[in-house]
Write a protein that holds these residues in place. Sequence first.
Motif, PDB file in Angstrom:
ATOM      1  N   SER A   1     -36.593  44.574  66.738  1.00 39.24           N
ATOM      2  CA  SER A   1     -35.174  44.272  66.837  1.00 39.24           C
ATOM      3  C   SER A   1     -34.785  43.951  68.287  1.00 39.24           C
TER       4      SER A   1
ATOM      5  N   TRP B   1     -33.228  40.405  69.638  1.00 38.59           N
ATOM      6  CA  TRP B   1     -31.911  40.262  70.265  1.00 38.59           C
ATOM      7  C   TRP B   1     -32.023  39.783  71.702  1.00 38.59           C
TER       8      TRP B   1
ATOM      9  N   TRP C   1     -23.978  34.752  70.672  1.00 42.26           N
ATOM     10  CA  TRP C   1     -24.011  35.743  69.613  1.00 42.26           C
ATOM     11  C   TRP C   1     -22.756  35.643  68.749  1.00 42.26           C
TER      12      TRP C   1
ATOM     13  N   LYS D   1     -23.677  34.706  65.076  1.00 38.15           N
ATOM     14  CA  LYS D   1     -23.694  35.965  64.310  1.00 38.15           C
ATOM     15  C   LYS D   1     -24.965  36.134  63.493  1.00 38.15           C
ATOM     16  N   ASP D   2     -24.854  36.142  62.181  1.00 41.45           N
ATOM     17  CA  ASP D   2     -26.019  36.485  61.378  1.00 41.45           C
ATOM     18  C   ASP D   2     -26.868  35.285  60.956  1.00 41.45           C
ATOM     19  N   THR D   3     -26.444  34.095  61.285  1.00 40.47           N
ATOM     20  CA  THR D   3     -27.246  32.941  60.882  1.00 40.47           C
ATOM     21  C   THR D   3     -28.580  32.951  61.605  1.00 40.47           C
TER      22      THR D   3
ATOM     23  N   ARG E   1     -30.996  34.819  61.363  1.00 44.92           N
ATOM     24  CA  ARG E   1     -31.700  36.079  61.571  1.00 44.92           C
ATOM     25  C   ARG E   1     -32.774  36.240  60.511  1.00 44.92           C
TER      26      ARG E   1
ATOM     27  N   GLN F   1     -33.180  43.850  61.221  1.00 44.06           N
ATOM     28  CA  GLN F   1     -32.016  44.368  60.511  1.00 44.06           C
ATOM     29  C   GLN F   1     -30.728  44.037  61.267  1.00 44.06           C
ATOM     30  N   SER F   2     -29.648  43.925  60.498  1.00 45.18           N
ATOM     31  CA  SER F   2     -28.338  43.652  61.071  1.00 45.18           C
ATOM     32  C   SER F   2     -27.869  44.854  61.893  1.00 45.18           C
ATOM     33  N   VAL F   3     -27.140  44.586  62.969  1.00 48.06           N
ATOM     34  CA  VAL F   3     -26.621  45.693  63.764  1.00 48.06           C
ATOM     35  C   VAL F   3     -25.105  45.556  63.893  1.00 48.06           C
ATOM     36  N   ASP F   4     -24.425  46.687  64.097  1.00 51.44           N
ATOM     37  CA  ASP F   4     -22.977  46.611  64.243  1.00 51.44           C
ATOM     38  C   ASP F   4     -22.605  46.240  65.678  1.00 51.44           C
TER      39      ASP F   4
END
Lengths: 207, 207
Positions: free
Chosen positions: A156, A160, B172, B176-178, B180, B185-188
């Motif tokens: 991760s 990032w 970012w 965003k989530d594109t 990935r 994993q997604s993060v807040d």
Amino acid sequence: MTEPGKTRSRILDAAELLFGERGLDRVSIRDITRGARVNLAAINYHFGTKQDLIAAVFERRIVPVNKARLAALDAIEKSAGKRGPKVETILEAFIRPALEGSEPASKGSVAFSKLFGRCLSEPGPGLEALLKRQFEPLMDRMDAALRKALPHLSRSDIYWRLKFTYGALHHWMLTKDTFRPARVQSVDAEALARKLIAFAAAGFRAP
Amino acid sequence: MTEPGKTRSRILDAAELLFGERGLDRVSIRDITRGARVNLAAINYHFGTKQDLIAAVFERRIVPVNKARLAALDAIEKSAGKRGPKVETILEAFIRPALEGSEPASKGSVAFSKLFGRCLSEPGPGLEALLKRQFEPLMDRMDAALRKALPHLSRSDIYWRLKFTYGALHHWMLTKDTFRPARVQSVDAEALARKLIAFAAAGFRAP
DNA sequence: GTCTATAACTAGATAGAC
DNA sequence: GTCTATCTAGTTATAGAC
């Protein structure tokens, strides 16, 4: 223009310039044919739709850049020892081809860096598939190389931090000299590449 | 809608959502009025032109975010010692308000981060002045604080490293989530802010 | 303040002559 | 391969009734 194949490349050059300056949606095919000094119908004849033209313009530049990136990764991995190349070297393989592609080595590529930013910001249907095809294998290679150089980082964190690096590069390419205050002097691509590599390498090494 | 002032904010909410999703140029005022369930002419009545609406949508979000950034800079400078706040603290004052503004604390602000990226990528005539007015004083404050924290860095290095940081944040927010991959994993926003602050602070401290 | 109807224009795409 | 002329559909913006 009656010289063979000239019309096609004149359209690509004019489109690249205008797309980079104004954005993909703010340039009409009339603007492009006017800029290329060719007939309005030529775009439809040579490329089909405007979306197909956008993809062709983008592909002409991104394919050699990403080929150079992969070749650089091959070269540094071959010449590195068992522990693999270090972070700076990996980042250089990623960053330098993009900046070199943005210098006017070949005529008409001046606007490449802005074009590139535009295509990433406003992909549109046809481009998204091209982007994925062009970047997925590259990102996998970068990920593998960086994980070897920084084995203590989680997947991760690698992801990032690579995304942050990419964002810095992308933002620079898109905005270039806009907003730069007078007190800061302009720098060439070479100096900027060094600055970005130093910044990102330190970022990757953060605890 | 006959409730007073409701139409105006319904338009702003719908426009923000659509602009963020599709980009400023790919959304027509018809799309917006349809989304807001108001009459086509309402945009012209309440805002004038589409450009004016874009500026209003953007201004509604950026003003409080930049106010929070300046307030945070005030606070950390007041509570810091003579040597001023450290790099992480300064970066936090810049980054956190943007991410908080992107969380749905207030209804309708979900798309803020994408909207923000759009407005930076495709400014258009009216927005450029607003951007300059909003960011110039903030950048001067950031520049001064960072120069105090890192007195060995040149002005040029401060400028470029801040630009890299800003690019990472901007990229970012826009993507965003594109893209990935499934393995990451997604993060807040909170976790991501910490990641970005650590990355950028290390980058600023690079030799 | 809200609506319908429409003006004035520009977009991308293409048929068909050369 | 190149051109002119045009089609169709979309756009922003607004006048004027309610």
